[in-house]
Design an enzyme around this catalytic site. Structure first.
Site, PDB file in Angstrom:
ATOM      1  N   ASP A 110       0.821  -1.217   0.000  1.00  0.00           N
ATOM      2  CA  ASP A 110       0.000   0.000   0.000  1.00  0.00           C
ATOM      3  C   ASP A 110       0.858   1.273   0.000  1.00  0.00           C
ATOM      4  OD1 ASP A 110       0.587  -1.083   2.585  1.00  0.00           O
ATOM      5  OD2 ASP A 110      -0.763   0.364   3.510  1.00  0.00           O
ATOM      6  N   HIS A 164       7.653  -1.426  13.437  1.00  0.00           N
ATOM      7  CA  HIS A 164       6.523  -1.907  12.645  1.00  0.00           C
ATOM      8  C   HIS A 164       6.730  -3.405  12.399  1.00  0.00           C
ATOM      9  CE1 HIS A 164       3.107  -1.707  10.066  1.00  0.00           C
ATOM     10  NE2 HIS A 164       3.749  -1.839   8.931  1.00  0.00           N
TER      11      HIS A 164
END
Lengths: 307, 307
Positions: free
Chosen positions: A70, A143
């Site tokens: 994305d 992350h």
């Protein structure tokens, strides 16, 4: 006197993971001095750039936070279009390891091998890029895959040259002054070394914008954003999904606001919202409880500042 | 009696090469019987699907005309989003050689390896796919790289069973009738073979929609589109760029209309317009000079037909 630079920040896509009818995939555009800087390039970025009249032929650098689809699936199409419009300026793309392979694989077989110079830099944080107008620092965050937060600083510079100090130190007016102004030391007759800081005023701090990419609230972004004018931080979820945010390496609006508060930034702009949120008012409220200078980004909306 | 199927054709992107503010990259959606069929999948297709309320969880087949980026760069993001919404139906993608490598390279490194069944079929024309509701044929056209035009036919079927003929041939009512209705021959006592056509009425022709992909006006599309209800043909350029169209393997509006006329189709819908054209009225005029049933497609506009 230092020239003032107009900096415009435009949110090209503010969604997380998948687009919605209202929100495109992640990309933030910074325009300064006729040059474009993109942070991330989600699918659809090239069309969003067209919608804000940003020319794809201009000088441009792209900084990619991490290698999730994305955030990068807009790169191949952007490069192909630059090719079609006969771009002449080189394009430099910076990002984590894996970037080079992804771009090469997607551009070559799909017949859009660029005819302009495409330089791909896989970087490891620290000073990632520096030019006359700005400097970009990267810092690894927390992350599910390696993610770089970036700080871009405009208008940073050496302090003003102080002739009275130079004279007091016995430096004759002339070429030596120029060398010191440019930031290098000089050696006087007799052997004394004069360093630039002795004849320059306070260094100019410049104005910084920090882009977090995807991350949990973390020390790394706090340090990178310390004193920044603007922190653009992801806020994928609302507070009731704090557990999910933590597990997946994302932030809630509340968590992002804590980072902004501790980093003492000027303004916090939240972005990267889960598609489950139609109305973002609740996320803004949650952030403002912690940090009053918080707001939510909207696609194609701009923020102007002077650096 | 044959069931009537509602078929809706929606143009998700009508631009060629690069998007414009008004036009997305190539993709045509056909909805019939709760199933989705996509022809091409340019960058931004997933968001266009959302804008027309087409669920990404539904049964879907994708037919790719050729391996140029503007026709395929929407695939990785679409697949990633299907993953995020926990799609359970398999997804089948059909297209020319190179498709498998492209999808595998873009989905795996970018961390969106699908959790649903993703079947990629590299096809060579002819009957590409057949199910109860429709059949898809592919035919190679004339472009700068191998390009497949596709014909999708709904409601095609065997003729009605004629009991009086069966009786006249001495076929006893019962299981043998069922076998003949289903299209297989039977052997009577005494050894005589009865073929289905001897007891069935005229086959039902069905209704066809043809999608050209990128091509010069060519015999292959004319033959594929013969008698089709709708021909969706590229019209990258206006007549004054006929030489460029010919050189690059594209069509003018005029050229597309000639194909439609010779193929005797019901309606010609032009798409795949060069970004240089803001107003498409001139292209429609040029096409209508040759074929009055021509019109230009607009993004997110639909055409309904019954098959």
């Amino acid at each position: 006197m230092r020239r003032v630079v107009d900096v415009r920040i435009t949110f090209l896509g503010t969604s997380a993971g998948m687009p919605t009818r209202e929100r495109g995939l992640p990309s933030v555009l910074i325009e300064a001095d006729g040059e474009l800087v993109l942070f991330d390039c989600g699918e659809g970025t090239q069309r969003q750039l067209m919608k804000v009249n940003a020319s794809l032929g201009k000088r441009m650098k792209i900084f990619v936070s991490h290698m999730h689809g994305d955030h990068i699936f807009g790169l191949p199409g952007l490069i192909q279009t630059m090719n079609l419009i006969n771009r002449t300026h080189p394009l430099e793309v910076f990002g984590p390891p894996g970037l080079k392979e992804f771009i090469e694989q997607t551009t070559v077989p799909a017949m859009c091998k660029p005819s302009f110079d495409l330089e791909i830099h896989e970087v490891e944080g620290g000073e990632v890029y520096k030019c006359r107008q700005y400097t970009v620092f990267g810092s690894w965050t927390e992350h599910s895959v390696p993610n770089l937060a970036y700080k871009i600083t405009f208008g940073e510079g050496r302090g003003r040259f102080l002739p009275e100090r130079a004279k007091a130190l016995g430096i004759p007016e002339g070429p030596l002054w120029g060398i010191l102004k440019a930031g290098s030391p000089v050696v006087l007759e007799g052997g004394r070394v004069v360093n630039p800081y002795e004849v320059l005023g306070e260094p100019v701090k410049g104005i910084s914008v920090v882009y977090s990419g995807d991350t949990r609230p973390c020390e790394s972004v706090k340090r990178l954003a310390a004193g920044a004018e603007i922190l653009i931080h992801e806020a994928t979820f609302s507070r009731e999904l704090e557990g999910k945010a933590e597990a997946e390496g994302h932030s809630t609006a509340h968590g992002a606001a804590s980072v902004a508060k501790e980093a003492n930034v000027g303004t916090l702009i939240l972005t990267h919202f889960s598609a489950r949120y139609h109305d973002l008012a609740q996320l803004e409220i949650e952030a403002k409880e912690i940090f009053s200078g918080a707001r939510v980004a909207k696609d194609l909306e701009s923020y102007d500042l002077k650096a």
